[in-house]
Design a protein around this motif. Sequence first.
Motif, short mmCIF file in Angstrom:
data_model
loop_
_atom_site.label_atom_id
_atom_site.label_comp_id
_atom_site.label_asym_id
_atom_site.label_seq_id
_atom_site.Cartn_x
_atom_site.Cartn_y
_atom_site.Cartn_z
N SER A 21 0.90 -1.33 0.00
CA SER A 21 -0.01 0.01 -0.05
C SER A 21 0.80 1.40 0.00
O SER A 21 1.90 1.24 0.78
CB SER A 21 -1.02 0.18 1.24
N PRO A 22 0.68 2.21 -1.01
CA PRO A 22 1.46 3.56 -0.91
C PRO A 22 1.24 4.22 0.68
O PRO A 22 0.24 4.08 1.23
CB PRO A 22 0.56 4.47 -1.71
N ILE A 23 2.28 4.92 1.01
CA ILE A 23 2.53 5.55 2.31
C ILE A 23 2.10 7.10 2.20
O ILE A 23 2.76 7.70 3.16
CB ILE A 23 3.49 4.88 2.95
N GLY A 24 2.05 7.60 1.18
CA GLY A 24 2.13 9.13 0.81
C GLY A 24 0.81 9.95 1.42
O GLY A 24 0.28 10.71 0.87
N ILE A 25 0.74 9.68 2.63
CA ILE A 25 -0.19 10.43 3.57
C ILE A 25 0.24 11.01 4.61
O ILE A 25 1.48 10.51 5.38
CB ILE A 25 -1.48 9.63 3.80
N GLU A 26 0.04 12.09 5.21
CA GLU A 26 0.37 12.71 6.49
C GLU A 26 0.17 11.84 7.60
O GLU A 26 -0.70 10.85 7.34
CB GLU A 26 -0.09 14.12 6.66
N LYS A 27 1.01 12.08 8.74
CA LYS A 27 0.98 11.17 9.76
C LYS A 27 1.30 9.63 9.66
O LYS A 27 1.30 8.93 10.74
CB LYS A 27 -0.55 11.27 10.30
N TYR A 28 1.71 9.25 8.57
CA TYR A 28 2.17 7.84 8.10
C TYR A 28 3.26 7.22 9.24
O TYR A 28 3.19 6.42 10.01
CB TYR A 28 2.46 7.32 7.07
N TRP A 29 4.33 8.14 9.24
CA TRP A 29 5.43 8.00 10.05
C TRP A 29 5.01 8.19 11.57
O TRP A 29 5.92 7.51 12.33
CB TRP A 29 6.59 8.76 9.70
N ASP A 30 4.28 9.11 11.81
CA ASP A 30 3.65 8.86 13.40
C ASP A 30 3.17 7.64 13.57
O ASP A 30 3.49 7.50 14.96
CB ASP A 30 2.79 10.34 13.45
N ALA A 31 2.42 7.23 12.95
CA ALA A 31 1.59 5.86 13.07
C ALA A 31 2.86 4.82 13.03
O ALA A 31 2.31 3.78 14.15
CB ALA A 31 0.66 5.45 12.05
N ASN A 32 3.58 4.83 12.16
CA ASN A 32 4.85 3.96 12.11
C ASN A 32 5.46 3.58 13.64
O ASN A 32 5.64 2.79 14.14
CB ASN A 32 5.74 3.91 11.12
N TRP A 33 5.69 4.87 14.21
CA TRP A 33 6.40 5.04 15.54
C TRP A 33 5.58 4.42 16.58
O TRP A 33 6.08 3.67 17.36
CB TRP A 33 6.92 6.49 15.86
N THR A 34 4.24 4.79 16.38
CA THR A 34 3.26 4.39 17.52
C THR A 34 3.18 2.96 17.55
O THR A 34 3.27 2.17 18.58
CB THR A 34 2.10 4.91 17.39
N ILE A 35 3.38 2.21 16.37
CA ILE A 35 3.11 0.80 16.35
C ILE A 35 4.41 0.16 16.92
O ILE A 35 4.48 -0.67 17.71
CB ILE A 35 2.87 0.18 14.87
N HIS A 36 5.72 0.68 16.44
CA HIS A 36 7.06 0.19 16.65
C HIS A 36 7.39 0.20 18.27
O HIS A 36 7.61 -0.60 18.73
CB HIS A 36 8.05 0.80 15.65
N SER A 37 7.16 1.61 18.76
CA SER A 37 7.29 1.61 20.05
C SER A 37 6.20 0.86 21.06
O SER A 37 6.79 0.27 22.17
CB SER A 37 7.26 3.12 20.50
N GLY A 38 5.01 0.82 20.50
CA GLY A 38 4.00 -0.19 21.28
C GLY A 38 4.57 -1.70 21.18
O GLY A 38 4.53 -2.35 22.26
N LEU A 39 5.17 -2.04 20.09
CA LEU A 39 5.59 -3.38 19.91
C LEU A 39 6.78 -3.75 20.99
O LEU A 39 6.68 -4.79 21.70
CB LEU A 39 6.02 -3.69 18.59
N ILE A 40 7.74 -2.83 20.94
CA ILE A 40 9.04 -3.03 21.76
C ILE A 40 8.64 -2.90 23.35
O ILE A 40 9.57 -3.28 24.01
CB ILE A 40 10.00 -2.60 21.18
N GLU A 41 7.84 -1.89 23.71
CA GLU A 41 7.75 -1.83 24.81
C GLU A 41 6.44 -2.46 25.77
O GLU A 41 6.32 -2.41 26.74
CB GLU A 41 7.25 -0.27 25.12
N GLY A 42 5.99 -3.16 24.85
CA GLY A 42 4.74 -4.23 25.59
C GLY A 42 3.67 -3.75 25.72
O GLY A 42 2.75 -4.06 26.52
N THR A 43 3.27 -2.42 25.17
CA THR A 43 1.90 -1.65 24.93
C THR A 43 0.68 -2.62 24.56
O THR A 43 1.12 -3.35 23.84
CB THR A 43 1.82 -0.50 24.38
#
Length: 467
Positions: free
Chosen positions: A422-444
Amino acid sequence: MKRKFLATAMAIVCTLSLAACGGDSGDGDKEPGSSNPGGSSDNGGESTQEDGNDGGEEDDAQGTAGTLPESLENADLVIVWDMTEEAWNKEVEDRKAEGKEAFNLVWSTKEAFEEKYGGTVEVIGVGWGEQQSTVIGKVNAGEVCDLAQAHDQNYPTYGAKKVMQDISQYIDVNDDFWYDSITQAFTFGGVPYAVGASASPVVISYNKTLFDQMGIKTPMEYFNEGNWTWDTFREVGLQMTGDTDGDGNNDIYGFGWWDGIYTQILAANGIASINYTSGDGTVSSNYTTPQATEAFTFLQNAYTTDKFIMIPDGDKFVSDFKSGKLAMTCEYGFAALTVYECDYEIEWAPMPTGPSGQTYDCGGALTGFSIPVTSKNPEGAAAFIRMAYELQHEYENKDQVEKYGQDQVDLMNTLKDHIKFSPIGIEKYWDANWTIHSGLIEGTPVSTFATNADEQIKEGATITLGN
């Protein structure tokens, strides 16, 4: 058993660390982990479909054609591309000095197109990240632009803002020559805006020497048995993980890659990250779906409980893989077989299949071509697109089977038809990417970070699309 594993692993790591070759940036032009989307030469093994050069039937009623026309009434084109003429000429010289042939999807085709049809192909070379602003600027100014690249960062904007035309007016998108995965990826609001015939699936690359020395079944062996799943991936990963220096922390791992590995795990479970399939042109994420919950839960456990996946730390996985501290990683296409120059054998296998996925489901890199609304020669643009991919197929097929064998090429081609992208050319995509990544490694809790990331995607889509 574990004590024996750790002793053996320490010896292997020491041996391979001394034997590993090259710098951390990989070999040649291509960084490990990159997809080389610009279509330049030595692209790490993107190969053609078996039927890729077969022309489809002509459809005069729709004005489309499955083969190259013998002549064109107008052969003048203006193309925005991500490589300047100066850079292309330098690449030609560099390849020549190495005794290699250079190929670029646009610059190589420009020469062949002008020779066959006459006319002039003007290529406006800009940086990768400058393509969208250049194309939109020309369109808004009413300036001629006949061809532009479709990639993950300029969609959905090109479609939502009506910068591009419905490409099915000029090209038969049902022709088997074109990859359905590309057409579908760049369809917005039910309208196909791009076609292409080249793709790079993401696959598992692994240190076969390490597997052999440990006496552990390889990913490809599991795949050939029809048993390469998240369960067996986890089993292998745990066997390859350990604390060799006794400090209480793992220092060798079964698997490691970029922080975006979750997108590949989603794909292996049958879904892409972002959903553009609605006919009304709206955008949503797939982060709160049952398939995503399965993927996020599996990956979070791998990071925080099983700990067989290394916590991402930039491109450290590259040096760890090269030194023998990492048993498995990911790469695009056949790239891992060429970019790692070390004294051990590297093999590849498809991504392990998730519980909701199907065999061959994977992520990957997809790009194509779109025809802007200010094109003065869409028919010529369509012919250029077809010629470009025919030339690329010819270039790649020169040594593809000889290098890797027909069976491996066939398998890679099969994966190309199953890419979830899926294309990722939308605002906030990288914010969402960080939300997922940090949630995964922090056990959220998965439901918490998935919902938060979904809201960020919705907000970003509203900003980008204005709805």
